[in-house]
Design a protein around this motif. Structure first.
Motif, short mmCIF file in Angstrom:
data_model
loop_
_atom_site.label_atom_id
_atom_site.label_comp_id
_atom_site.label_asym_id
_atom_site.label_seq_id
_atom_site.Cartn_x
_atom_site.Cartn_y
_atom_site.Cartn_z
N LYS A 1 -3.60 -1.31 0.65
CA LYS A 1 -3.27 -0.93 2.29
C LYS A 1 -2.79 0.35 2.35
O LYS A 1 -2.98 0.95 3.57
CB LYS A 1 -2.33 -2.37 2.54
CG LYS A 1 -2.44 -2.27 4.23
CD LYS A 1 -2.01 -3.44 4.70
CE LYS A 1 -2.05 -3.56 6.21
NZ LYS A 1 -1.39 -4.85 6.78
N TYR A 2 -1.85 0.89 1.51
CA TYR A 2 -1.13 2.29 1.68
C TYR A 2 -1.50 2.88 0.65
O TYR A 2 -2.55 3.02 0.14
CB TYR A 2 0.53 1.61 1.86
CG TYR A 2 0.68 0.89 2.86
CD1 TYR A 2 0.14 1.00 4.27
CD2 TYR A 2 1.04 -0.53 2.44
CE1 TYR A 2 0.66 0.09 5.29
CE2 TYR A 2 1.33 -1.40 3.62
CZ TYR A 2 1.26 -1.16 4.96
OH TYR A 2 1.30 -2.14 5.93
N TYR A 3 -0.49 3.74 -0.05
CA TYR A 3 -0.92 4.60 -1.07
C TYR A 3 0.45 4.47 -2.16
O TYR A 3 1.31 4.93 -1.57
CB TYR A 3 -0.99 6.12 -0.53
CG TYR A 3 -1.32 7.03 -1.70
CD1 TYR A 3 -2.57 6.79 -2.56
CD2 TYR A 3 -0.40 8.16 -1.88
CE1 TYR A 3 -2.57 7.75 -3.60
CE2 TYR A 3 -0.48 9.08 -2.85
CZ TYR A 3 -1.75 8.99 -3.77
OH TYR A 3 -1.89 9.65 -4.59
N VAL A 4 0.11 4.26 -3.37
CA VAL A 4 1.26 4.57 -4.42
C VAL A 4 1.16 5.80 -4.77
O VAL A 4 0.27 6.12 -5.42
CB VAL A 4 0.65 3.42 -5.45
CG1 VAL A 4 2.10 3.60 -6.51
CG2 VAL A 4 0.76 2.07 -4.81
N ILE A 5 2.55 6.37 -4.66
CA ILE A 5 2.69 7.35 -5.45
C ILE A 5 3.24 7.68 -6.75
O ILE A 5 2.47 8.40 -7.50
CB ILE A 5 3.92 8.36 -4.34
CG1 ILE A 5 3.45 8.51 -2.89
CG2 ILE A 5 4.00 9.81 -4.86
CD1 ILE A 5 4.60 8.68 -1.88
N ASN A 6 4.13 6.80 -6.93
CA ASN A 6 4.47 6.72 -8.24
C ASN A 6 4.90 5.12 -8.72
O ASN A 6 5.23 4.42 -7.78
CB ASN A 6 5.92 7.44 -8.44
CG ASN A 6 5.76 8.65 -8.93
OD1 ASN A 6 6.11 9.63 -8.38
ND2 ASN A 6 4.94 9.01 -10.08
N ARG A 7 4.68 4.64 -9.78
CA ARG A 7 5.29 3.52 -10.42
C ARG A 7 6.35 3.88 -11.47
O ARG A 7 5.89 4.20 -12.29
CB ARG A 7 4.08 2.62 -11.05
CG ARG A 7 3.08 2.29 -10.15
CD ARG A 7 1.79 1.71 -10.79
NE ARG A 7 0.84 1.05 -9.91
CZ ARG A 7 -0.36 1.94 -9.22
NH1 ARG A 7 -0.13 3.15 -9.41
NH2 ARG A 7 -1.06 1.39 -8.17
N ILE A 8 7.40 3.45 -10.93
CA ILE A 8 8.71 3.67 -11.52
C ILE A 8 9.28 2.67 -12.48
O ILE A 8 9.28 1.65 -11.93
CB ILE A 8 9.78 4.44 -10.75
CG1 ILE A 8 9.04 5.66 -9.79
CG2 ILE A 8 10.95 4.87 -11.39
CD1 ILE A 8 9.87 6.03 -8.79
N VAL A 9 9.76 2.91 -13.67
CA VAL A 9 10.59 1.96 -14.48
C VAL A 9 11.90 2.27 -14.49
O VAL A 9 12.48 3.60 -14.88
CB VAL A 9 10.06 1.88 -15.88
CG1 VAL A 9 10.59 1.18 -16.72
CG2 VAL A 9 8.83 1.23 -15.78
N TRP A 10 12.85 1.55 -13.78
CA TRP A 10 14.28 1.51 -14.41
C TRP A 10 14.77 1.11 -15.39
O TRP A 10 14.60 -0.09 -15.60
CB TRP A 10 15.02 1.30 -13.01
CG TRP A 10 16.61 1.08 -13.43
CD1 TRP A 10 17.31 2.13 -13.87
CD2 TRP A 10 17.40 -0.02 -12.71
NE1 TRP A 10 18.60 1.65 -14.08
CE2 TRP A 10 18.97 0.47 -13.16
CE3 TRP A 10 17.20 -1.04 -11.96
CZ2 TRP A 10 20.13 -0.38 -12.99
CZ3 TRP A 10 18.44 -1.76 -11.80
CH2 TRP A 10 19.86 -1.34 -12.22
N TYR B 1 -1.21 -5.26 -3.53
CA TYR B 1 -1.45 -5.48 -2.04
C TYR B 1 -1.16 -3.88 -1.50
O TYR B 1 -2.00 -3.56 -0.59
CB TYR B 1 -0.32 -6.07 -1.49
CG TYR B 1 -0.05 -6.42 0.10
CD1 TYR B 1 -1.34 -6.96 0.64
CD2 TYR B 1 0.89 -5.91 0.76
CE1 TYR B 1 -1.18 -6.90 2.13
CE2 TYR B 1 1.01 -6.01 1.95
CZ TYR B 1 -0.14 -6.55 2.97
OH TYR B 1 0.07 -6.44 4.23
N VAL B 2 -0.04 -3.20 -1.67
CA VAL B 2 0.15 -2.04 -1.07
C VAL B 2 -0.79 -1.04 -1.58
O VAL B 2 -1.02 0.05 -0.77
CB VAL B 2 1.47 -1.39 -1.51
CG1 VAL B 2 2.71 -2.59 -0.77
CG2 VAL B 2 2.03 -1.27 -3.06
N ASP B 3 -1.36 -0.99 -2.83
CA ASP B 3 -2.32 0.06 -3.36
C ASP B 3 -3.63 0.06 -2.51
O ASP B 3 -4.21 1.01 -2.50
CB ASP B 3 -2.61 -0.43 -4.74
CG ASP B 3 -3.33 0.80 -5.36
OD1 ASP B 3 -3.20 1.98 -5.12
OD2 ASP B 3 -4.20 0.52 -6.18
#
Length: 300
Positions: free
Chosen positions: A101-110, A97-99
């Motif tokens: 409509k907006y812009y994903v800078i990073n996909r982070i794993v905690w 959804y956000v990809d």
């Protein structure tokens, strides 16, 4: 910002609001927040004391998430960043959804070590996903990399030379962290522990806040819970806004945000107990509390 219909307390650095996140977000001015960290209910039935994590189906949960995500992006400044978390089950569709409509800078794993009961017929879950997003790919978002540098454990430690540079130079001793973050979960008896089922560690929030803000910037958490975001933001010289639906957690926020130590005649103290429906865990906690009580008695 018109908050007259909500209960709230504030000082020069902190604002703590008791209310539904969607309702409160609508009262906040557009493009006014420098950083948003959102750790919403995951839609998997956690008990937050107000049925806020119980949805009839996945579609209902997704629709609710879209509403608060869009409100958060409305109030996020033109150069701001939002980080948000969700369950491993539901993050993929929220990412989609956000990809779009907006812009994903990073996909982070905690990632973290889980010492709890592990499943016997599948692999255990030892991570939670985090998305770092901004308005669009042309946004000149703020990223203060000098605030979050970590030790480079490869070439620098081995004193290797980087011959790609002119002239050749030793490898850097510091680097920007990658997108896999290893921080321990908040455990019972840790100093920062609060009586909340999904408390996030201060080190996690510290990295996020330092990377995206400078002193004096405004950090907002629409699902504040244990108010770690407010506590860390204030410690680092940022201003904080924390929103929380549960009134007991709201009182944690008054204390952790440094606003007041007393609420309507009640002294606000850290609750060192832990509520759990797991009998084996509760028996273990009871035993710990008994041991601590014996130690205290033996001191006199």
């Amino acid at each position: 910002m018109d908050l007259r219909e909500f209960e709230f307390y504030e000082n020069e650095n902190s604002l703590v609001i008791n209310g539904d996140a969607l309702d409160v977000l609508k009262a906040i001015e557009s493009n006014s927040i420098d950083l948003i960290f959102a750790d919403p209910p995951y839609g998997i039935g956690k008990d937050f004391g107000n049925s806020s994590d119980f949805f009839n189906n996945s579609g209902e949960y997704f629709n609710w998430c879209k509403l608060w995500i869009d409100e958060c992006m409305r109030i996020l400044s033109k150069k701001g960043v939002m980080y948000f978390m969700s369950s491993t089950q539901y993050m993929p569709i929220l990412d989609t959804y956000v990809d779009k409509k907006y812009y994903v800078i990073n996909r982070i794993v905690w990632t973290y070590d889980s010492s709890g009961v592990q499943p016997k017929n599948k692999f255990g879950s030892n991570y939670e996903p985090i998305l770092m997003i901004t308005h669009d790919k042309n946004t000149k978002y703020k990223f203060y990399r000098e605030n979050i540098m970590i030790e480079a454990k490869t070439g620098a430690q081995r004193k290797l030379i980087d011959y790609r540079k002119t002239p050749p130079q030793p490898y850097n001793t510091k680097k920007v962290p990658g997108n896999v973050w290893e921080f321990p979960r908040v455990r019972y008896r840790m100093e920062e522990y609060e009586n909340h089922p999904t408390q996030k560690p201060e080190l996690l929030l510290e990295r996020i806040i330092l990377s995206a803000t400078k002193p004096g910037d405004i950090v907002l958490d629409p699902f504040s819970g244990s108010f770690t975001t407010s506590a860390v933001a204030n410690r680092l010289g940022r201003k904080s806004i924390g929103i929380e639906l549960n009134h007991e957690y709201f009182k944690i926020g008054l204390r952790r945000a440094g606003i007041t130590k007393e609420y309507k005649g009640e002294i606000l103290k850290k609750d060192r107990s832990r509520k759990t429906k797991n009998k084996s865990k509760q028996d273990h906690i009871d035993e710990i509390n008994k041991e601590e009580g014996n130690v205290q008695l033996n001191m006199f």
